[in-house]
Design a protein around this motif. Sequence first.
Motif, PDB file in Angstrom:
ATOM      1  N   ALA A   1       0.845  -1.193   0.000  1.00  0.00           N
ATOM      2  CA  ALA A   1       0.000   0.000   0.000  1.00  0.00           C
ATOM      3  C   ALA A   1       0.877   1.238   0.000  1.00  0.00           C
ATOM      4  O   ALA A   1       0.970   1.966   0.989  1.00  0.00           O
ATOM      5  CB  ALA A   1      -0.924  -0.007   1.217  1.00  0.00           C
ATOM      6  N   GLU A   2       1.538   1.504  -1.133  1.00  0.00           N
ATOM      7  CA  GLU A   2       2.555   2.545  -1.198  1.00  0.00           C
ATOM      8  C   GLU A   2       2.078   3.853  -1.820  1.00  0.00           C
ATOM      9  O   GLU A   2       2.695   4.893  -1.622  1.00  0.00           O
ATOM     10  CB  GLU A   2       3.765   2.032  -1.994  1.00  0.00           C
ATOM     11  CG  GLU A   2       4.431   0.791  -1.397  1.00  0.00           C
ATOM     12  CD  GLU A   2       5.015   1.064  -0.030  1.00  0.00           C
ATOM     13  OE1 GLU A   2       5.462   2.201   0.216  1.00  0.00           O
ATOM     14  OE2 GLU A   2       5.021   0.132   0.801  1.00  0.00           O
ATOM     15  N   THR A   3       1.023   3.824  -2.599  1.00  0.00           N
ATOM     16  CA  THR A   3       0.591   5.022  -3.311  1.00  0.00           C
ATOM     17  C   THR A   3      -0.260   5.929  -2.422  1.00  0.00           C
ATOM     18  O   THR A   3      -0.714   5.540  -1.346  1.00  0.00           O
ATOM     19  CB  THR A   3      -0.217   4.646  -4.560  1.00  0.00           C
ATOM     20  OG1 THR A   3      -1.398   3.948  -4.155  1.00  0.00           O
ATOM     21  CG2 THR A   3       0.600   3.773  -5.497  1.00  0.00           C
ATOM     22  N   GLU A   4      -0.485   7.137  -2.911  1.00  0.00           N
ATOM     23  CA  GLU A   4      -1.264   8.119  -2.153  1.00  0.00           C
ATOM     24  C   GLU A   4      -2.672   7.613  -1.881  1.00  0.00           C
ATOM     25  O   GLU A   4      -3.215   7.828  -0.793  1.00  0.00           O
ATOM     26  CB  GLU A   4      -1.328   9.435  -2.926  1.00  0.00           C
ATOM     27  CG  GLU A   4      -2.070  10.544  -2.189  1.00  0.00           C
ATOM     28  CD  GLU A   4      -2.073  11.843  -2.960  1.00  0.00           C
ATOM     29  OE1 GLU A   4      -2.698  12.818  -2.466  1.00  0.00           O
ATOM     30  OE2 GLU A   4      -1.463  11.896  -4.053  1.00  0.00           O
ATOM     31  N   ALA A   5      -3.274   6.933  -2.845  1.00  0.00           N
ATOM     32  CA  ALA A   5      -4.636   6.419  -2.654  1.00  0.00           C
ATOM     33  C   ALA A   5      -4.699   5.464  -1.469  1.00  0.00           C
ATOM     34  O   ALA A   5      -5.609   5.551  -0.635  1.00  0.00           O
ATOM     35  CB  ALA A   5      -5.114   5.711  -3.923  1.00  0.00           C
ATOM     36  N   PHE A   6      -3.736   4.564  -1.373  1.00  0.00           N
ATOM     37  CA  PHE A   6      -3.716   3.629  -0.245  1.00  0.00           C
ATOM     38  C   PHE A   6      -3.353   4.341   1.054  1.00  0.00           C
ATOM     39  O   PHE A   6      -3.876   4.011   2.121  1.00  0.00           O
ATOM     40  CB  PHE A   6      -2.712   2.505  -0.512  1.00  0.00           C
ATOM     41  CG  PHE A   6      -3.209   1.450  -1.464  1.00  0.00           C
ATOM     42  CD1 PHE A   6      -4.456   0.864  -1.295  1.00  0.00           C
ATOM     43  CD2 PHE A   6      -2.413   1.028  -2.514  1.00  0.00           C
ATOM     44  CE1 PHE A   6      -4.905  -0.128  -2.160  1.00  0.00           C
ATOM     45  CE2 PHE A   6      -2.848   0.040  -3.387  1.00  0.00           C
ATOM     46  CZ  PHE A   6      -4.104  -0.535  -3.212  1.00  0.00           C
ATOM     47  N   GLN A   7      -2.443   5.288   0.979  1.00  0.00           N
ATOM     48  CA  GLN A   7      -2.007   5.992   2.181  1.00  0.00           C
ATOM     49  C   GLN A   7      -3.141   6.778   2.826  1.00  0.00           C
ATOM     50  O   GLN A   7      -3.099   7.073   4.023  1.00  0.00           O
ATOM     51  CB  GLN A   7      -0.831   6.923   1.855  1.00  0.00           C
ATOM     52  CG  GLN A   7       0.450   6.202   1.461  1.00  0.00           C
ATOM     53  CD  GLN A   7       0.997   5.332   2.570  1.00  0.00           C
ATOM     54  OE1 GLN A   7       1.019   5.733   3.729  1.00  0.00           O
ATOM     55  NE2 GLN A   7       1.424   4.135   2.216  1.00  0.00           N
ATOM     56  N   ASN A   8      -4.161   7.124   2.045  1.00  0.00           N
ATOM     57  CA  ASN A   8      -5.302   7.863   2.586  1.00  0.00           C
ATOM     58  C   ASN A   8      -6.209   6.993   3.451  1.00  0.00           C
ATOM     59  O   ASN A   8      -7.074   7.510   4.162  1.00  0.00           O
ATOM     60  CB  ASN A   8      -6.131   8.471   1.447  1.00  0.00           C
ATOM     61  CG  ASN A   8      -5.451   9.662   0.816  1.00  0.00           C
ATOM     62  OD1 ASN A   8      -4.655  10.340   1.456  1.00  0.00           O
ATOM     63  ND2 ASN A   8      -5.749   9.912  -0.449  1.00  0.00           N
ATOM     64  N   VAL A   9      -6.026   5.680   3.385  1.00  0.00           N
ATOM     65  CA  VAL A   9      -6.849   4.762   4.169  1.00  0.00           C
ATOM     66  C   VAL A   9      -6.160   4.491   5.501  1.00  0.00           C
ATOM     67  O   VAL A   9      -5.033   4.019   5.545  1.00  0.00           O
ATOM     68  CB  VAL A   9      -7.063   3.431   3.419  1.00  0.00           C
ATOM     69  CG1 VAL A   9      -7.920   2.480   4.253  1.00  0.00           C
ATOM     70  CG2 VAL A   9      -7.725   3.689   2.079  1.00  0.00           C
ATOM     71  N   LYS A  10      -6.813   4.773   6.583  1.00  0.00           N
ATOM     72  CA  LYS A  10      -6.184   4.692   7.892  1.00  0.00           C
ATOM     73  C   LYS A  10      -6.462   3.375   8.618  1.00  0.00           C
ATOM     74  O   LYS A  10      -5.775   3.034   9.565  1.00  0.00           O
ATOM     75  CB  LYS A  10      -6.637   5.867   8.757  1.00  0.00           C
ATOM     76  CG  LYS A  10      -6.191   7.214   8.208  1.00  0.00           C
ATOM     77  CD  LYS A  10      -6.619   8.353   9.113  1.00  0.00           C
ATOM     78  CE  LYS A  10      -6.154   9.695   8.562  1.00  0.00           C
ATOM     79  NZ  LYS A  10      -6.574  10.834   9.427  1.00  0.00           N
ATOM     80  N   LYS A  11      -7.501   2.645   8.206  1.00  0.00           N
ATOM     81  CA  LYS A  11      -7.788   1.376   8.871  1.00  0.00           C
ATOM     82  C   LYS A  11      -8.496   0.426   7.910  1.00  0.00           C
ATOM     83  O   LYS A  11      -9.068   0.843   6.903  1.00  0.00           O
ATOM     84  CB  LYS A  11      -8.643   1.597  10.109  1.00  0.00           C
ATOM     85  CG  LYS A  11      -9.994   2.247   9.844  1.00  0.00           C
ATOM     86  CD  LYS A  11     -10.758   2.434  11.140  1.00  0.00           C
ATOM     87  CE  LYS A  11     -12.126   3.092  10.871  1.00  0.00           C
ATOM     88  NZ  LYS A  11     -12.896   3.255  12.122  1.00  0.00           N
ATOM     89  N   GLY A  12      -8.413  -0.844   8.232  1.00  0.00           N
ATOM     90  CA  GLY A  12      -9.083  -1.860   7.436  1.00  0.00           C
ATOM     91  C   GLY A  12      -8.334  -2.280   6.184  1.00  0.00           C
ATOM     92  O   GLY A  12      -8.841  -3.082   5.398  1.00  0.00           O
ATOM     93  N   LEU A  13      -7.120  -1.764   6.001  1.00  0.00           N
ATOM     94  CA  LEU A  13      -6.348  -2.078   4.803  1.00  0.00           C
ATOM     95  C   LEU A  13      -5.346  -3.204   5.104  1.00  0.00           C
ATOM     96  O   LEU A  13      -4.735  -3.224   6.161  1.00  0.00           O
ATOM     97  CB  LEU A  13      -5.605  -0.840   4.328  1.00  0.00           C
ATOM     98  CG  LEU A  13      -4.961  -0.885   2.938  1.00  0.00           C
ATOM     99  CD1 LEU A  13      -6.021  -1.043   1.864  1.00  0.00           C
ATOM    100  CD2 LEU A  13      -4.162   0.388   2.699  1.00  0.00           C
ATOM    101  N   GLU A  14      -5.194  -4.125   4.178  1.00  0.00           N
ATOM    102  CA  GLU A  14      -4.233  -5.216   4.313  1.00  0.00           C
ATOM    103  C   GLU A  14      -3.133  -5.023   3.260  1.00  0.00           C
ATOM    104  O   GLU A  14      -3.289  -5.455   2.109  1.00  0.00           O
ATOM    105  CB  GLU A  14      -4.922  -6.563   4.125  1.00  0.00           C
ATOM    106  CG  GLU A  14      -6.000  -6.845   5.164  1.00  0.00           C
ATOM    107  CD  GLU A  14      -6.712  -8.157   4.922  1.00  0.00           C
ATOM    108  OE1 GLU A  14      -6.273  -9.184   5.499  1.00  0.00           O
ATOM    109  OE2 GLU A  14      -7.685  -8.170   4.144  1.00  0.00           O
ATOM    110  N   PRO A  15      -2.044  -4.377   3.622  1.00  0.00           N
ATOM    111  CA  PRO A  15      -0.994  -4.047   2.655  1.00  0.00           C
ATOM    112  C   PRO A  15      -0.436  -5.248   1.907  1.00  0.00           C
ATOM    113  O   PRO A  15      -0.010  -5.127   0.757  1.00  0.00           O
ATOM    114  CB  PRO A  15       0.087  -3.393   3.523  1.00  0.00           C
ATOM    115  CG  PRO A  15      -0.660  -2.850   4.698  1.00  0.00           C
ATOM    116  CD  PRO A  15      -1.739  -3.842   4.965  1.00  0.00           C
ATOM    117  N   GLU A  16      -0.434  -6.422   2.562  1.00  0.00           N
ATOM    118  CA  GLU A  16       0.129  -7.607   1.910  1.00  0.00           C
ATOM    119  C   GLU A  16      -0.713  -8.087   0.724  1.00  0.00           C
ATOM    120  O   GLU A  16      -0.249  -8.913  -0.073  1.00  0.00           O
ATOM    121  CB  GLU A  16       0.280  -8.745   2.920  1.00  0.00           C
ATOM    122  CG  GLU A  16      -1.021  -9.343   3.425  1.00  0.00           C
ATOM    123  CD  GLU A  16      -1.634  -8.576   4.589  1.00  0.00           C
ATOM    124  OE1 GLU A  16      -2.605  -9.080   5.191  1.00  0.00           O
ATOM    125  OE2 GLU A  16      -1.132  -7.478   4.894  1.00  0.00           O
TER     126      GLU A  16
END
Length: 208
Positions: A109-124
Amino acid sequence: FQLRDSSGLTWPLAAESEEEAKEWLTVIQSVIDDARLLALYKATLMLTVQTGATFIKFNYDKIGAMSKKNQQRFVNVSTDCKQLMWHKPGAGDYNDINVADITKVVSGAETEAFQNVKKGLEPEKCFSVISTHRTLDLVASSKAERDTWVKGLTAVVKFGSVLTDEVLEEMEDNKAKQVAQAHAKRAVENRKKDRSKLKSLIDKTNKN
């Protein structure tokens, strides 16, 4: 440094400087990595990305919150491997990115779109396809699927579609040019040095 093949045979090599050795190691490792990726691409990866899979595509509204609409997208690479396409499952219209415009495929989760998500994200499970004009941010069903698609799309960018003899020859020529450039740089700097000792060492090792 030494080169070792799959049978265990080794070839000791001696560079004339630490800098030269690093240059050679970088070029050789690049050739090895590309050869391994190409073999995997021909065996499974090209078919996988052409067949396609369903991912979660990140969409955002004007205030940066993740959109809850139309997130599921079917993603695949065109038969000629010139387009990366995605569309809502069951829909005929699609969006696309020209493969020639893709600059890199990034795991996590390296891009700005992913970085805007603060919870519930699974970077793997996340990856992004970055092109010259847009970024496609996707979430796979598992880390294994994510890793397969990152390798597959990276290979599409590197190798294209039909791997004809002409394409393979061009790839080999490009690698040969890299090796030749490294050799030329070393030769210009060290042309007066005697290389007979290295040749004798290699001949003696091969006889043993």
